[in-house]
Motif scaffolding. Structure first.
Motif, PDB file in Angstrom:
ATOM      1  N   GLU A 104      -6.432  -2.106 -14.301  1.00 20.25           N
ATOM      2  CA  GLU A 104      -5.899  -3.447 -14.055  1.00 20.25           C
ATOM      3  C   GLU A 104      -4.726  -3.411 -13.080  1.00 20.25           C
ATOM      4  O   GLU A 104      -4.637  -4.242 -12.162  1.00 20.25           O
ATOM      5  N   ALA A 105      -3.831  -2.450 -13.272  1.00 20.28           N
ATOM      6  CA  ALA A 105      -2.662  -2.348 -12.394  1.00 20.28           C
ATOM      7  C   ALA A 105      -3.071  -2.078 -10.957  1.00 20.28           C
ATOM      8  O   ALA A 105      -2.542  -2.686 -10.012  1.00 20.28           O
ATOM      9  N   LEU A 106      -4.040  -1.191 -10.780  1.00 13.23           N
ATOM     10  CA  LEU A 106      -4.457  -0.831  -9.429  1.00 13.23           C
ATOM     11  C   LEU A 106      -5.240  -1.964  -8.766  1.00 13.23           C
ATOM     12  O   LEU A 106      -5.122  -2.190  -7.555  1.00 13.23           O
ATOM     13  N   GLN A 107      -6.019  -2.688  -9.541  1.00 11.46           N
ATOM     14  CA  GLN A 107      -6.732  -3.842  -8.990  1.00 11.46           C
ATOM     15  C   GLN A 107      -5.752  -4.883  -8.453  1.00 11.46           C
ATOM     16  O   GLN A 107      -5.953  -5.459  -7.380  1.00 11.46           O
ATOM     17  N   LYS A 108      -4.683  -5.119  -9.197  1.00 13.01           N
ATOM     18  CA  LYS A 108      -3.685  -6.110  -8.769  1.00 13.01           C
ATOM     19  C   LYS A 108      -2.984  -5.670  -7.488  1.00 13.01           C
ATOM     20  O   LYS A 108      -2.739  -6.483  -6.589  1.00 13.01           O
ATOM     21  N   LEU A 109      -2.657  -4.395  -7.415  1.00 12.90           N
ATOM     22  CA  LEU A 109      -2.003  -3.885  -6.205  1.00 12.90           C
ATOM     23  C   LEU A 109      -2.937  -3.985  -5.003  1.00 12.90           C
ATOM     24  O   LEU A 109      -2.530  -4.403  -3.910  1.00 12.90           O
ATOM     25  N   ASN A 110      -4.192  -3.600  -5.202  1.00 12.76           N
ATOM     26  CA  ASN A 110      -5.160  -3.666  -4.108  1.00 12.76           C
ATOM     27  C   ASN A 110      -5.375  -5.101  -3.634  1.00 12.76           C
ATOM     28  O   ASN A 110      -5.539  -5.354  -2.435  1.00 12.76           O
ATOM     29  N   ALA A 111      -5.377  -6.041  -4.576  1.00 17.09           N
ATOM     30  CA  ALA A 111      -5.584  -7.444  -4.216  1.00 17.09           C
ATOM     31  C   ALA A 111      -4.460  -7.953  -3.314  1.00 17.09           C
ATOM     32  O   ALA A 111      -4.698  -8.742  -2.394  1.00 17.09           O
ATOM     33  N   GLN A 112      -3.247  -7.502  -3.573  1.00 17.66           N
ATOM     34  CA  GLN A 112      -2.109  -7.955  -2.763  1.00 17.66           C
ATOM     35  C   GLN A 112      -2.251  -7.534  -1.302  1.00 17.66           C
ATOM     36  O   GLN A 112      -1.842  -8.255  -0.394  1.00 17.66           O
ATOM     37  N   VAL A 113      -2.843  -6.357  -1.084  1.00 14.58           N
ATOM     38  CA  VAL A 113      -3.000  -5.855   0.283  1.00 14.58           C
ATOM     39  C   VAL A 113      -4.302  -6.364   0.906  1.00 14.58           C
ATOM     40  O   VAL A 113      -4.309  -6.930   2.000  1.00 14.58           O
ATOM     41  N   ALA A 114      -5.417  -6.167   0.194  1.00 16.93           N
ATOM     42  CA  ALA A 114      -6.734  -6.478   0.759  1.00 16.93           C
ATOM     43  C   ALA A 114      -6.995  -7.973   0.853  1.00 16.93           C
ATOM     44  O   ALA A 114      -7.660  -8.434   1.789  1.00 16.93           O
ATOM     45  N   TYR A 115      -6.473  -8.748  -0.103  1.00 14.79           N
ATOM     46  CA  TYR A 115      -6.781 -10.178  -0.128  1.00 14.79           C
ATOM     47  C   TYR A 115      -5.603 -11.037   0.328  1.00 14.79           C
ATOM     48  O   TYR A 115      -5.759 -11.933   1.147  1.00 14.79           O
ATOM     49  N   ASP A 116      -4.404 -10.730  -0.179  1.00 14.99           N
ATOM     50  CA  ASP A 116      -3.233 -11.539   0.174  1.00 14.99           C
ATOM     51  C   ASP A 116      -2.620 -11.138   1.508  1.00 14.99           C
ATOM     52  O   ASP A 116      -1.764 -11.852   2.030  1.00 14.99           O
ATOM     53  N   GLY A 117      -3.013  -9.987   2.032  1.00 16.27           N
ATOM     54  CA  GLY A 117      -2.523  -9.568   3.338  1.00 16.27           C
ATOM     55  C   GLY A 117      -1.112  -9.020   3.349  1.00 16.27           C
ATOM     56  O   GLY A 117      -0.476  -8.949   4.401  1.00 16.27           O
ATOM     57  N   LYS A 118      -0.606  -8.589   2.199  1.00 11.76           N
ATOM     58  CA  LYS A 118       0.750  -8.045   2.143  1.00 11.76           C
ATOM     59  C   LYS A 118       0.781  -6.622   2.699  1.00 11.76           C
ATOM     60  O   LYS A 118      -0.233  -5.923   2.712  1.00 11.76           O
ATOM     61  N   ASP A 119       1.958  -6.213   3.135  1.00 15.58           N
ATOM     62  CA  ASP A 119       2.141  -4.870   3.671  1.00 15.58           C
ATOM     63  C   ASP A 119       2.095  -3.841   2.544  1.00 15.58           C
ATOM     64  O   ASP A 119       2.735  -4.020   1.497  1.00 15.58           O
ATOM     65  N   ALA A 120       1.343  -2.762   2.754  1.00 16.39           N
ATOM     66  CA  ALA A 120       1.173  -1.749   1.710  1.00 16.39           C
ATOM     67  C   ALA A 120       2.497  -1.121   1.308  1.00 16.39           C
ATOM     68  O   ALA A 120       2.729  -0.845   0.123  1.00 16.39           O
ATOM     69  N   ALA A 121       3.379  -0.892   2.263  1.00 14.03           N
ATOM     70  CA  ALA A 121       4.679  -0.283   1.950  1.00 14.03           C
ATOM     71  C   ALA A 121       5.511  -1.201   1.065  1.00 14.03           C
ATOM     72  O   ALA A 121       6.180  -0.746   0.127  1.00 14.03           O
ATOM     73  N   ALA A 122       5.461  -2.500   1.341  1.00 15.22           N
ATOM     74  CA  ALA A 122       6.220  -3.461   0.536  1.00 15.22           C
ATOM     75  C   ALA A 122       5.651  -3.559  -0.877  1.00 15.22           C
ATOM     76  O   ALA A 122       6.400  -3.644  -1.861  1.00 15.22           O
ATOM     77  N   VAL A 123       4.327  -3.541  -0.988  1.00 12.21           N
ATOM     78  CA  VAL A 123       3.678  -3.596  -2.302  1.00 12.21           C
ATOM     79  C   VAL A 123       4.028  -2.349  -3.113  1.00 12.21           C
ATOM     80  O   VAL A 123       4.343  -2.432  -4.307  1.00 12.21           O
ATOM     81  N   ALA A 124       3.991  -1.198  -2.466  1.00 12.02           N
ATOM     82  CA  ALA A 124       4.328   0.059  -3.143  1.00 12.02           C
ATOM     83  C   ALA A 124       5.781   0.056  -3.603  1.00 12.02           C
ATOM     84  O   ALA A 124       6.089   0.432  -4.742  1.00 12.02           O
ATOM     85  N   ASP A 125       6.673  -0.377  -2.739  1.00  7.10           N
ATOM     86  CA  ASP A 125       8.099  -0.409  -3.065  1.00  7.10           C
ATOM     87  C   ASP A 125       8.375  -1.320  -4.258  1.00  7.10           C
ATOM     88  O   ASP A 125       9.129  -0.962  -5.169  1.00  7.10           O
ATOM     89  N   ALA A 126       7.745  -2.497  -4.268  1.00  7.32           N
ATOM     90  CA  ALA A 126       7.958  -3.443  -5.361  1.00  7.32           C
ATOM     91  C   ALA A 126       7.477  -2.864  -6.690  1.00  7.32           C
ATOM     92  O   ALA A 126       8.157  -2.987  -7.720  1.00  7.32           O
ATOM     93  N   TYR A 127       6.310  -2.220  -6.681  1.00 10.34           N
ATOM     94  CA  TYR A 127       5.780  -1.639  -7.919  1.00 10.34           C
ATOM     95  C   TYR A 127       6.691  -0.532  -8.439  1.00 10.34           C
ATOM     96  O   TYR A 127       6.988  -0.464  -9.642  1.00 10.34           O
ATOM     97  N   LEU A 128       7.126   0.334  -7.562  1.00  6.89           N
ATOM     98  CA  LEU A 128       7.972   1.456  -7.978  1.00  6.89           C
ATOM     99  C   LEU A 128       9.294   0.971  -8.562  1.00  6.89           C
ATOM    100  O   LEU A 128       9.788   1.524  -9.550  1.00  6.89           O
ATOM    101  N   LYS A 129       9.853  -0.066  -7.979  1.00  9.10           N
ATOM    102  CA  LYS A 129      11.128  -0.593  -8.482  1.00  9.10           C
ATOM    103  C   LYS A 129      10.943  -1.366  -9.787  1.00  9.10           C
ATOM    104  O   LYS A 129      11.749  -1.240 -10.713  1.00  9.10           O
TER     105      LYS A 129
END
Length: 325
Positions: free
Chosen positions: A294-319
């Motif tokens: 579930e966690a990985l699906q949500k992260l992938n959706a932010q990049v693949a569907y919402d068009g967010k930057d992968a680095a920003a998505v990674a940073d937000a999750y880690l924090k």
């Protein structure tokens, strides 16, 4: 005269005895302290991934965590296709990659004769790790629990209109001569535990004009083609961790025969680099353990569907999860 001579000799002897005893030896120059050998400068860790959004997210996470802990890195995220990435790792061109446990069947085919092993997450991981360590000095670190296995996705309305739930249903639809076109990667199309395995298990065969085969495994591009009906595509390769399925109104065709192997994402590190940076394993372990399906699906959706930057998505999750401050 003799007395004077005797006295003179006696005084001379005293002078020699006491003069020698009282004199201090010449000081030798102080020895310079031994120069301490300087610590050997460590090479930066070259981090590389495949050409997909999931690889981008994992790669950026790895880089950010290593950098935050004083380990210099070289960013080679989106390095290339799976075969190019693997070759670069084996040749020492890159040091740390994101790979999947089921890939062991391709890396060591002579040792992968029992295909059922790859359908077991623990056995598949252990065998891949064992063979890579013994033959290539490559270390498979702790994997995530999310199974990124290969499946086939179709539009929800298409599935409902044609009563397709399982691969048995889809095979019947294809064998009846209905229009069908699948977009997928070359690795899936040519794999006995991919499309070839599906065809054998469910009794259908796709013609060349029913396939669009891409060199990379970037399913974001494939799912976009499916969603938009590009070139009459009505089915696509999809991975278990793809996050855009629900948002794009797509469904996965169930696979009761369990044809594809289990693919758990894991960091793979060259043994020589692990010796220089033994702390890497401990830094990445809790992060990968936190990434369920579930966690990985949500992260992938932010990049693949919402068009967010992968680095920003990674940073937000880690924090958000306390891995970075």
């Amino acid at each position: 005269m003799k007395k004077h001579l005797i006295l003179l000799v006696f005084l001379l002897i005293l002078t020699l005895v006491f003069g020698t005893g009282c004199s201090q030896p010449a000081e030798s120059p102080a020895e310079a302290p031994a120069e301490q050998p300087s610590e050997v400068e460590k090479e930066p860790v070259v981090v590389a991934t495949m050409l997909d959004s999931e690889g981008s997210i994992f790669g950026k996470m790895i880089i950010q965590v290593l950098n935050a802990n004083g380990i210099e890195t070289v960013d080679k995220v989106n390095f290339g296709t799976p075969d190019i990435l693997r070759k670069a790792l084996e040749n020492g061109e890159v040091d740390l990659v994101l790979d999947y446990t089921g890939s062991g069947q391709y890396y060591h085919p002579e040792d992968a004769t029992d295909t059922s092993i790859w359908n077991d997450p623990q056995k598949g991981y252990e065998l891949t790790a064992k063979l890579d360590k013994e033959k290539m000095n490559l270390l498979w670190l702790t994997p995530a629990s999310a199974n990124n296995t290969e499946m086939i996705a179709i539009k929800r309305e298409f599935a409902e209109a044609n009563n397709i739930v399982t691969m048995t249903d889809l095979a019947a639809y294809i064998n009846d001569g209905n229009p069908f076109k699948l977009i997928c990667s070359a690795g899936f199309a040519e794999n006995s535990m991919g499309l070839l395995g599906y065809e054998e298990a469910y009794g259908f065969k796709l013609k060349d004009d029913q396939l669009i085969i891409l060199s990379s495994g970037n399913t974001a591009e494939m799912l976009k083609a499916l969603s938009e009906g590009t070139n009459d595509v009505n089915a696509s390769l999809v991975y278990g961790t793809d996050g855009a399925l629900d948002k794009m109104n797509l469904v996965v065709v169930e696979d009761p025969a369990q044809v594809p192997p289990v693919y758990l994402p894991a960091p793979v590190l060259r043994g020589e680099v692990a010796e220089s940076y033994p702390e890497i394993e401990g830094l990445l372990k809790p992060i990968f353990e936190s990434l369920n399906l579930e966690a990985l699906q949500k992260l992938n959706a932010q990049v693949a569907y919402d068009g967010k930057d992968a680095a920003a998505v990674a940073d937000a999750y880690l924090k958000e999860n306390g891995f970075l401050k």
